[in-house]
Design an enzyme around this catalytic site. Structure first.
Site, PDB file in Angstrom:
ATOM      1  CB  THR A   1     -26.778  70.912 119.883  1.00  0.00           C
ATOM      2  OG1 THR A   1     -27.924  70.236 120.318  1.00  0.00           O
ATOM      3  CG2 THR A   1     -25.399  70.114 119.357  1.00  0.00           C
TER       4      THR A   1
ATOM      5  N   GLY B   1     -32.637  68.755 114.646  1.00  0.00           N
ATOM      6  CA  GLY B   1     -31.875  67.352 114.540  1.00  0.00           C
ATOM      7  C   GLY B   1     -31.795  67.092 113.099  1.00  0.00           C
TER       8      GLY B   1
ATOM      9  CD  GLU C   1     -24.941  66.571 120.666  1.00  0.00           C
ATOM     10  OE1 GLU C   1     -25.330  65.947 119.752  1.00  0.00           O
ATOM     11  OE2 GLU C   1     -25.635  67.787 120.751  1.00  0.00           O
TER      12      GLU C   1
ATOM     13  CB  SER D   1     -28.562  67.012 110.799  1.00  0.00           C
ATOM     14  OG  SER D   1     -28.881  65.503 110.401  1.00  0.00           O
TER      15      SER D   1
ATOM     16  NE  ARG E   1     -21.855  65.695 116.262  1.00  0.00           N
ATOM     17  CZ  ARG E   1     -23.051  65.521 116.860  1.00  0.00           C
ATOM     18  NH1 ARG E   1     -23.516  66.446 117.773  1.00  0.00           N
ATOM     19  NH2 ARG E   1     -23.824  64.586 116.438  1.00  0.00           N
TER      20      ARG E   1
ATOM     21  CB  THR F   1     -29.769  72.152 117.973  1.00  0.00           C
ATOM     22  OG1 THR F   1     -29.639  70.665 118.208  1.00  0.00           O
ATOM     23  CG2 THR F   1     -28.625  72.850 117.572  1.00  0.00           C
TER      24      THR F   1
END
Length: 605
Positions: free
Chosen positions: A438, A505, A459, A484, A116, A420
C-alpha cells in the site's frame, strides 16, 4: 540485514535469461508490435502448475509468465508488486510498505516479512496538531496531503528480503518486466482515469505530481497509453545498485527533501504540511522477519500477520469467538448476526491493544487464546444485537467464564484509508505467497518524488491523530503505525489449502473474515465466497454494508437490532484455493473495482 543481495547459481543464471526474454520481445500487456494491449480479465481460473491473482490484468500476466518460465512464488510476487507500482501507482509502489506472508513447501513453515513504514526519528507526538490553533489538522485534505504523514518506505526492503530468503532470481531480474511496462506504457482504464480525477486537486498542489499524472492539465483519457519513463529509470537504477541505491544513495536524500520541502505548485491553496524525514531515517530502515499469528478454526490453521498489523490477531480472535457457535446449522441471517457481533468484540479489543509490538506490549497470546474467546462469546445474544460500540475485554486476565454483558464504549476512531492492493501466488512446487502492499490513501501523500516517477505514502495517518500515553497506537519516533492488512494462508494437516487477502483499510479484516466463514461455514465455493455481498462490522453504531448485502439481509438483520449503512464496495480480494493433487482455483473479484485477474499456468477448465 544486508540490503545488498545477489544470488549466483545455475538456477538463477538460467532464470535470468528467460526472465529477460519474458517481456523484451512482447511485454506483458503489449502486442508483438509493441503497442500496449490489456490482457484478459479472468475472474476464475482452474488448473495446475502454479497460479496468480491480482486486481490488474497486466500484473497477473507478468506473474503468470514468471511462473511459466520457471520462477517460484516469491519471484512472481516481487515481479507483480513491481508492476503494480507501474499500472496501479495510486495504491502501492516503492514509496510505500506492506506485509509479505510465505508458505515454504520444503519446510512446511509459514513465515512473514514486516515491511511496514516507520515514523521518522524526529517526528513529534503532536505532529498532527496545527500549532496555530492547537487542534488536530483536518484529516482531509491536510493530513493526507504533504510530507507530515509520509513514513519511511518499506516496500523496496521487503522485495529484497523476500528474494534473499525464498527467491531463485535477483532483484534486477524481478524488476525487468515492470521496467519494460513503465517504458512502453499500459492502456488507461476507467478506474485509473477516475482515480486521477479524484486526486486532481492534490496532484495539482505539487509540480512533480501534476507533470506526471496530469500532463497538459488533463487526466489520461480512457484507452490512451500511459508511460512512466522516470519510474523505468528508477527501476533500472535499483536493478544496478540494489536497495542500497534506494536507502543510502542520492535517491534517499531526494525522498527526504520531498518530504521536508514538498515541491508545492505556485498558487495552490491546498495545505501541504511538511514532514521531518531525513536521509538517515532511510539508511536505518530494515524489513523485519516476524513470527506469524496462528489460530485454529474448525480443523484449519489460519496464519496471519503479527503486530504492527492488527489483521492476524483480529481475524483470529473473531474466528475463535465464532467457533463457539455452529454457524453451519444456522440460517443466513442468524450466521451473519453472529459474524457482526463477533467482529464488534474483536474490533473493540483491537482498538484497546493493537500497535507496534516493538514499542508496546500487545497481548497476542491472550487475544488468540480460546479461553478468552469463550469469555467474549458469552457476550453474544443469539437473538439481539448488543448496543454499539461494545467495550474491550481484558486480554491479560481472563478465565473463560461468562461475565457481565458487553458495555457501551466510545465511538471508535477510524482514519485508515480504503486503498491498498493485494496479490496471491502459488507455484508448481507448492510454495504460496500472500502479499498486501500500500501507499495508504488512493494517491498516497500526493507527492511524486521529482524525476523519480513514484508517489510517497501517507501511512502515518494510521497512527492515532491525537496523542494519548495509554494508546497503543500513539505516535512515537521509529514506530510502525497499526495496520489492518491481513494477508492470510490457511493450512489443513500442515498443507496449504487457501490463501487470500484484500485491500480496504480497516475493512480488510472483515473482508478476509467474511470470506473465510463464507467458505468454511456457509457452504460457498471460493468463487462464491469472494463474490458474495459484504458488510464490514467494526464496532461502530452503523455497520457499513454493500447494497447487495442490505438487499439480501437488511430486513432480517434490522430485526436483530443491527443498523446497516450503504456503501459501494467493501474490499477487493484475491485468493487461490489448493485442492487435491495440487489442483488450483485462482479467484479475483468479478466486478468490484472493475474486476481482477486470476490465471493458472496449465488451465483445465
Amino acid at each position: 540485514m544486508s540490503r545488498r543481495f545477489v544470488r549466483s547459481s545455475a538456477v538463477a543464471g538460467a532464470l535470468a535469461v528467460v526472465l529477460a526474454s519474458t517481456v523484451a520481445a512482447s511485454p506483458a500487456g503489449a502486442s508483438g508490435t509493441g503497442s500496449p494491449q490489456e490482457p484478459p480479465r479472468v475472474a476464475t481460473s482452474v488448473g495446475y502448475g502454479g497460479a496468480v491473482s491480482s486486481l490488474d490484468p497486466v500484473v497477473s500476466e507478468i506473474g503468470l509468465r514468471v511462473l511459466r518460465r520457471g520462477g517460484n512464488a516469491t519471484d512472481a510476487a516481487v515481479a507483480m508488486a513491481a508492476a503494480i507500482g507501474v499500472t496501479d501507482p495510486y495504491s502501492a509502489g516503492i514509496g510505500g510498505g506492506g506485509f509479505f506472508v510465505h508458505y515454504d513447501a520444503a519446510t512446511g513453515e509459514v513465515e512473514t516479512i514486516d515491511g511496514r513504514e516507520t515514523a521518522p526519528a524526529a517526528m513529534e507526538r503532536d505532529a498532527f496538531v496545527d500549532p496555530e490553533t492547537g487542534s488536530p489538522y483536518p484529516f482531509y485534505p491536510d493530513l493526507v496531503t504533504g510530507g507530515v504523514s509520509v513514513g519511511v518506505p518499506g516496500t523496496p526492503a521487503t522485495w529484497e528480503r523476500a528474494l534473499e530468503r525464498w527467491g531463485t532470481t535477483t532483484l534486477a531480474q524481478a524488476l525487468h518486466p515492470a521496467t519494460v511496462v513503465a517504458e512502453r506504457g499500459f492502456v488507461v482504464d476507467q478506474l485509473f482515469h477516475n482515480q486521477t480525477e479524484a486526486n486532481r486537486q492534490r496532484f495539482e498542489a505539487f509540480t512533480s505530481s501534476s507533470e506526471l499524472f496530469l500532463p497538459g492539465g488533463e487526466a489520461p483519457a480512457v484507452g490512451s497509453v500511459f508511460r512512466n519513463p522516470d519510474l523505468a529509470a528508477t527501476y533500472r537504477m535499483l536493478a544496478r545498485g540494489g536497495m542500497d541505491a534506494f536507502y543510502e544513495g542520492p535517491l534517499a536524500q531526494e525522498i527526504a527533501d520531498a518530504v521536508r520541502t514538498p515541491p508545492v505548485a505556485e498558487g495552490t491553496e491546498l495545505p501541504t504540511p511538511a514532514g521531518s524525514m531525513t536521509a538517515e531515517d532511510l539508511a536505518s530502515y530494515e524489513a523485519v522477519d516476524r513470527e506469524p499469528t496462528v489460530s485454529s478454526y474448525r480443523g484449519y490453521d489460519v496464519y496471519g500477520m503479527a503486530p504492527p498489523s492488527s489483521g492476524g490477531t483480529t481475524v483470529g480472535e473473531a474466528l475463535n469467538i465464532l467457533e463457539q457457535f455452529d454457524l453451519a446449522a444456522m440460517d443466513d441471517p442468524a450466521a451473519l448476526h453472529h459474524y457482526i457481533e463477533a467482529s464488534a468484540l474483536a474490533y473493540a479489543d483491537r482498538a484497546a491493544y493493537s500497535g507496534d509490538g516493538d514499542f508496546v506490549d500487545v497481548p497476542v497470546a491472550g487475544l488468540l487464546d480460546d479461553a478468552f474467546a469463550r469469555e467474549r462469546a458469552c457476550l453474544i445474544d443469539p437473538q439481539a444485537a448488543a448496543p454499539k460500540p461494545v467495550a474491550a475485554g481484558d486480554a491479560r486476565s481472563y478465565d473463560g467464564e461468562c461475565g457481565e454483558p458487553a458495555a457501551p464504549a466510545p465511538e471508535p476512531e477510524d482514519t485508515e484509508s480504503t486503498s491498498t492492493t493485494n496479490l496471491t501466488v502459488a507455484d508448481r512446487w507448492g510454495n504460496v505467497v500472500e502479499y498486501t502492499l500500500t501507499i495508504e490513501q488512493i494517491g498516497g501523500s500526493g507527492i511524486v518524488v521529482p524525476g523519480r516517477g513514484f508517489l510517497l505514502n501517507n501511512e502515518l495517518t494510521d497512527f492515532s491523530i491525537t496523542y494519548d500515553a495509554e494508546d497503543p497506537n500513539r505516535i512515537e519516533p521509529g514506530k510502525r503505525p497499526r495496520s489492518s492488512m491481513s494477508p492470510t494462508i490457511v493450512l489443513a494437516d500442515g498443507e496449504p489449502v487457501l490463501a487470500l487477502g484484500s485491500p480496504g483499510g480497516s475493512t480488510i479484516i472483515t473482508t478476509v473474515l467474511q470470506m473465510l466463514i463464507n467458505r468454511i461455514d456457509r457452504g460457498m465455493t471460493i468463487q462464491e465466497a469472494i463474490a458474495a455481498p459484504r458488510a464490514t462490522p467494526r464496532n461502530g453504531t452503523w455497520t457499513v454494508s454493500e447494497q447487495g448485502f442490505i438487499d439480501s439481509y437488511g430486513a432480517d438483520l434490522n430485526a436483530y437490532g443491527h443498523n446497516l449503512w450503504p456503501t459501494t464496495n467493501v474490499g477487493a480480494a484475491t485468493a487461490i484455493e489448493i485442492g487435491p493433487r495440487g489442483r488450483l482455483t485462482a479467484v479475483a473479484e468479478p466486478t468490484r473495482l472493475g474486476g481482477g485477474s486470476a490465471r493458472v499456468v496449465w488451465p483445465t477448465e
